[in-house]
Design a protein around this motif. Structure first.
Motif, PDB file in Angstrom:
ATOM      1  N   VAL A  35     -42.402 -16.949 -13.395  1.00 17.17           N
ATOM      2  CA  VAL A  35     -41.462 -16.000 -12.801  1.00 17.17           C
ATOM      3  C   VAL A  35     -40.267 -15.863 -13.727  1.00 17.17           C
ATOM      4  CG1 VAL A  35     -39.932 -15.511 -10.847  1.00 17.17           C
ATOM      5  CG2 VAL A  35     -42.151 -16.610 -10.438  1.00 17.17           C
ATOM      6  N   TRP A  36     -39.875 -14.630 -13.979  1.00 20.14           N
ATOM      7  CA  TRP A  36     -38.633 -14.342 -14.699  1.00 20.14           C
ATOM      8  C   TRP A  36     -37.788 -13.436 -13.823  1.00 20.14           C
ATOM      9  CZ3 TRP A  36     -35.921 -10.044 -16.142  1.00 20.14           C
ATOM     10  CH2 TRP A  36     -34.895 -10.213 -17.090  1.00 20.14           C
ATOM     11  N   ALA A  37     -36.495 -13.720 -13.750  1.00 21.84           N
ATOM     12  CA  ALA A  37     -35.588 -12.896 -12.953  1.00 21.84           C
ATOM     13  C   ALA A  37     -34.271 -12.754 -13.684  1.00 21.84           C
ATOM     14  CB  ALA A  37     -35.368 -13.514 -11.573  1.00 21.84           C
ATOM     15  N   ARG A  38     -33.568 -11.668 -13.376  1.00 20.73           N
ATOM     16  CA  ARG A  38     -32.254 -11.467 -13.975  1.00 20.73           C
ATOM     17  C   ARG A  38     -31.264 -12.515 -13.492  1.00 20.73           C
ATOM     18  NH1 ARG A  38     -30.929  -5.517 -12.404  1.00 20.73           N
ATOM     19  NH2 ARG A  38     -32.025  -6.196 -10.509  1.00 20.73           N
ATOM     20  N   ALA A  54     -40.553 -21.304 -14.227  1.00 24.02           N
ATOM     21  CA  ALA A  54     -39.457 -20.335 -14.295  1.00 24.02           C
ATOM     22  C   ALA A  54     -39.116 -20.089 -15.755  1.00 24.02           C
ATOM     23  CB  ALA A  54     -38.242 -20.862 -13.555  1.00 24.02           C
ATOM     24  N   PHE A  55     -39.040 -18.813 -16.135  1.00 20.25           N
ATOM     25  CA  PHE A  55     -38.648 -18.417 -17.480  1.00 20.25           C
ATOM     26  C   PHE A  55     -37.266 -17.781 -17.389  1.00 20.25           C
ATOM     27  CE2 PHE A  55     -43.207 -18.611 -17.575  1.00 20.25           C
ATOM     28  CZ  PHE A  55     -43.536 -19.041 -18.852  1.00 20.25           C
ATOM     29  N   THR A  56     -36.398 -18.075 -18.341  1.00 20.67           N
ATOM     30  CA  THR A  56     -35.029 -17.569 -18.274  1.00 20.67           C
ATOM     31  C   THR A  56     -34.621 -16.952 -19.607  1.00 20.67           C
ATOM     32  OG1 THR A  56     -34.109 -19.723 -18.910  1.00 20.67           O
ATOM     33  CG2 THR A  56     -34.344 -19.275 -16.556  1.00 20.67           C
ATOM     34  N   GLY A  57     -33.701 -15.995 -19.535  1.00 18.34           N
ATOM     35  CA  GLY A  57     -33.142 -15.382 -20.727  1.00 18.34           C
ATOM     36  C   GLY A  57     -34.103 -14.404 -21.386  1.00 18.34           C
ATOM     37  N   GLU A  58     -33.615 -13.707 -22.416  1.00 17.06           N
ATOM     38  CA  GLU A  58     -34.441 -12.740 -23.132  1.00 17.06           C
ATOM     39  C   GLU A  58     -35.628 -13.408 -23.798  1.00 17.06           C
ATOM     40  OE1 GLU A  58     -34.302  -9.260 -23.432  1.00 17.06           O
ATOM     41  OE2 GLU A  58     -33.060  -9.617 -21.670  1.00 17.06           O
ATOM     42  N   ASP A  59     -35.418 -14.573 -24.379  1.00 18.11           N
ATOM     43  CA  ASP A  59     -36.534 -15.304 -24.989  1.00 18.11           C
ATOM     44  C   ASP A  59     -37.542 -15.716 -23.922  1.00 18.11           C
ATOM     45  OD1 ASP A  59     -35.340 -15.057 -27.454  1.00 18.11           O
ATOM     46  OD2 ASP A  59     -34.476 -17.087 -27.453  1.00 18.11           O
ATOM     47  N   GLY A  60     -37.043 -16.045 -22.747  1.00 18.02           N
ATOM     48  CA  GLY A  60     -37.936 -16.423 -21.655  1.00 18.02           C
ATOM     49  C   GLY A  60     -38.804 -15.275 -21.205  1.00 18.02           C
ATOM     50  N   LEU A  61     -38.266 -14.056 -21.223  1.00 15.16           N
ATOM     51  CA  LEU A  61     -39.057 -12.898 -20.835  1.00 15.16           C
ATOM     52  C   LEU A  61     -40.212 -12.704 -21.815  1.00 15.16           C
ATOM     53  CD1 LEU A  61     -39.372 -10.488 -18.925  1.00 15.16           C
ATOM     54  CD2 LEU A  61     -37.847  -9.204 -20.433  1.00 15.16           C
ATOM     55  N   ASP A  62     -39.929 -12.806 -23.090  1.00 11.02           N
ATOM     56  CA  ASP A  62     -40.996 -12.696 -24.087  1.00 11.02           C
ATOM     57  C   ASP A  62     -42.007 -13.826 -23.931  1.00 11.02           C
ATOM     58  OD1 ASP A  62     -39.926 -10.391 -25.245  1.00 11.02           O
ATOM     59  OD2 ASP A  62     -38.631 -11.545 -26.587  1.00 11.02           O
ATOM     60  N   ALA A  63     -41.523 -15.015 -23.592  1.00 12.24           N
ATOM     61  CA  ALA A  63     -42.431 -16.144 -23.389  1.00 12.24           C
ATOM     62  C   ALA A  63     -43.333 -15.925 -22.182  1.00 12.24           C
ATOM     63  CB  ALA A  63     -41.630 -17.441 -23.225  1.00 12.24           C
ATOM     64  N   LEU A  64     -42.783 -15.303 -21.120  1.00  8.34           N
ATOM     65  CA  LEU A  64     -43.614 -14.988 -19.950  1.00  8.34           C
ATOM     66  C   LEU A  64     -44.707 -14.000 -20.334  1.00  8.34           C
ATOM     67  CD1 LEU A  64     -44.207 -15.078 -16.896  1.00  8.34           C
ATOM     68  CD2 LEU A  64     -42.579 -13.206 -16.628  1.00  8.34           C
ATOM     69  N   PHE A  65     -44.374 -12.982 -21.112  1.00 10.55           N
ATOM     70  CA  PHE A  65     -45.378 -12.022 -21.559  1.00 10.55           C
ATOM     71  C   PHE A  65     -46.471 -12.734 -22.370  1.00 10.55           C
ATOM     72  CE2 PHE A  65     -41.931  -8.463 -21.695  1.00 10.55           C
ATOM     73  CZ  PHE A  65     -41.964  -8.383 -20.318  1.00 10.55           C
ATOM     74  N   GLU A  66     -46.060 -13.645 -23.231  1.00 10.76           N
ATOM     75  CA  GLU A  66     -47.023 -14.361 -24.062  1.00 10.76           C
ATOM     76  C   GLU A  66     -47.948 -15.240 -23.218  1.00 10.76           C
ATOM     77  OE1 GLU A  66     -47.069 -17.394 -27.940  1.00 10.76           O
ATOM     78  OE2 GLU A  66     -45.184 -16.519 -27.217  1.00 10.76           O
ATOM     79  N   ALA A  67     -47.433 -15.751 -22.103  1.00 12.49           N
ATOM     80  CA  ALA A  67     -48.213 -16.649 -21.245  1.00 12.49           C
ATOM     81  C   ALA A  67     -49.044 -15.899 -20.209  1.00 12.49           C
ATOM     82  CB  ALA A  67     -47.274 -17.623 -20.535  1.00 12.49           C
ATOM     83  N   SER A  68     -49.028 -14.561 -20.248  1.00 16.80           N
ATOM     84  CA  SER A  68     -49.640 -13.760 -19.191  1.00 16.80           C
ATOM     85  C   SER A  68     -50.609 -12.732 -19.754  1.00 16.80           C
ATOM     86  CB  SER A  68     -48.553 -13.024 -18.387  1.00 16.80           C
ATOM     87  OG  SER A  68     -47.581 -13.930 -17.887  1.00 16.80           O
ATOM     88  N   ASP A  69     -51.641 -12.425 -18.951  1.00 23.37           N
ATOM     89  CA  ASP A  69     -52.540 -11.321 -19.253  1.00 23.37           C
ATOM     90  C   ASP A  69     -52.040 -10.021 -18.626  1.00 23.37           C
ATOM     91  OD1 ASP A  69     -54.629 -13.048 -20.466  1.00 23.37           O
ATOM     92  OD2 ASP A  69     -54.831 -13.802 -18.417  1.00 23.37           O
ATOM     93  N   ALA A  70     -51.264 -10.155 -17.555  1.00 21.01           N
ATOM     94  CA  ALA A  70     -50.715  -9.004 -16.836  1.00 21.01           C
ATOM     95  C   ALA A  70     -49.368  -9.391 -16.271  1.00 21.01           C
ATOM     96  CB  ALA A  70     -51.656  -8.556 -15.715  1.00 21.01           C
ATOM     97  N   VAL A  71     -48.572  -8.384 -15.928  1.00 18.50           N
ATOM     98  CA  VAL A  71     -47.251  -8.634 -15.367  1.00 18.50           C
ATOM     99  C   VAL A  71     -47.066  -7.760 -14.138  1.00 18.50           C
ATOM    100  CG1 VAL A  71     -44.749  -8.594 -15.759  1.00 18.50           C
ATOM    101  CG2 VAL A  71     -46.296  -9.200 -17.627  1.00 18.50           C
ATOM    102  N   ALA A  72     -46.607  -8.374 -13.046  1.00 20.68           N
ATOM    103  CA  ALA A  72     -46.227  -7.649 -11.835  1.00 20.68           C
ATOM    104  C   ALA A  72     -44.710  -7.514 -11.817  1.00 20.68           C
ATOM    105  CB  ALA A  72     -46.704  -8.391 -10.593  1.00 20.68           C
TER     106      ALA A  72
END
Length: 300
Positions: A35-38, A54-72
């Motif tokens: 999960v990433w949130a503002r 939990a992913f945080t910050g701009e780097d965390g958002l990119d890390a969530l994308f890297e760890a995912s096949d899809a994003v809701a």
């Protein structure tokens, strides 16, 4: 793609907590990858509640994308669109909320990014995935022969005694019923009556919007949208009139968690087959274009 589709969640507001997170965490063919949130504290709490990272910050958002096949996505539409562009560029399939964006240009950029990346997409227009209403839309589309339709989406979200968590949403306050509940009406009208070819718009009391639409089939429809109706006036209806008489949208949309799981199922199918979903980002773009045209006619 792994055996289980890894789906990350962007957003940790009320809708994410009530619908997306439990649907994703409980889906047998999905791993909630994070999960990433503002608001980092909200993202951390939601991630902990569902046993994920939990992913945080701009780097965390990119890390969530890297760890995912899809994003809701469960964020305001003006936030969703540019983040969805980034997610698509990272190779993630998209499970978007409605509306896709609040400008036609931003929606086009999102659709273009999905097409260029070759990723699947589904837009969660609730009644297109709730069992009884989804079946009704399909049946009426197949039946054809409709002459006109009348839709009313009136909510008492801003009534003095309202305790809805969505009443505090800044984007709903700014954009109003046209953008909040307008996509619901259009998501049912377009597959049944065809694309909109002409739009007329007028203002009503307390932020209510009235639309008159001409459709590609030659049919017409009227739509009344409001978020500040008196409690006794609130309600949803959609009635079709045509060669076969009259058809009315069933009451109740069921459990939103179950409906969101259905949307996940249909995203999974689109990923596996490569067939575009009828309620994909291009459909979301068309809804956004119609809403933007209506808004311009209102002088907003």
């Amino acid at each position: 793609m792994t055996k289980h589709l890894r789906i990350g969640l962007v957003g940790a507001g009320p809708w994410a907590g009530m619908t997306q997170a439990p649907a994703l965490a409980g889906h047998p063919a999905v791993t909630l990858s994070g999960v990433w949130a503002r608001r980092p504290e909200a993202g951390a709490a939601l991630a902990e509640a569902h046993g994920t990272t939990a992913f945080t910050g701009e780097d965390g958002l990119d890390a969530l994308f890297e760890a995912s096949d899809a994003v809701a996505f469960s964020v305001p539409p003006d936030v969703q669109a540019p983040l969805a562009v980034r997610a698509a560029a990272a190779g993630c399939h998209l499970l978007l909320d409605k509306p896709v964006a609040t400008t036609a240009e931003a929606a086009r950029e999102t659709a273009r990014a999905a097409e260029q990346a070759g990723v699947a997409s589904v837009v969660f227009c609730t009644l297109r995935f709730a069992g009884s209403t989804a079946a009704w839309v399909g049946e009426q589309s197949a039946a054809g022969g409709w002459f006109t339709a009348h839709a009313q989406w009136l909510n008492s979200l801003y009534a003095s005694d309202s305790d809805s968590p969505f009443a505090a949403s800044p984007w709903r306050r700014e954009k109003g019923a046209l953008w909040d509940v307008g996509p619901h009406a259009l998501s049912a009208l377009l597959p049944v009556l065809g694309d909109v070819t002409e739009v007329t718009a007028a203002r009503g009391p307390a932020g209510t919007t009235h639309l008159v639409l001409r459709h590609a089939t030659g049919a017409s429809s009227t739509v009344t949208l409001g978020l500040a109706a008196p409690e006794g006036a609130a309600g949803v209806s959609l009635v079709l009139h045509g060669e076969r008489g009259r058809a009315e949208l069933p009451d109740g949309w069921g459990d939103p968690v179950a409906s969101f799981r259905t949307a996940v199922d249909e995203l999974l199918d689109a990923v596996r087959t490569g067939r575009p979903h009828p309620c994909d980002v291009r459909f979301g773009l068309r809804i956004t274009e119609i809403l933007a045209e209506a808004e311009s006619l209102l002088g907003a």
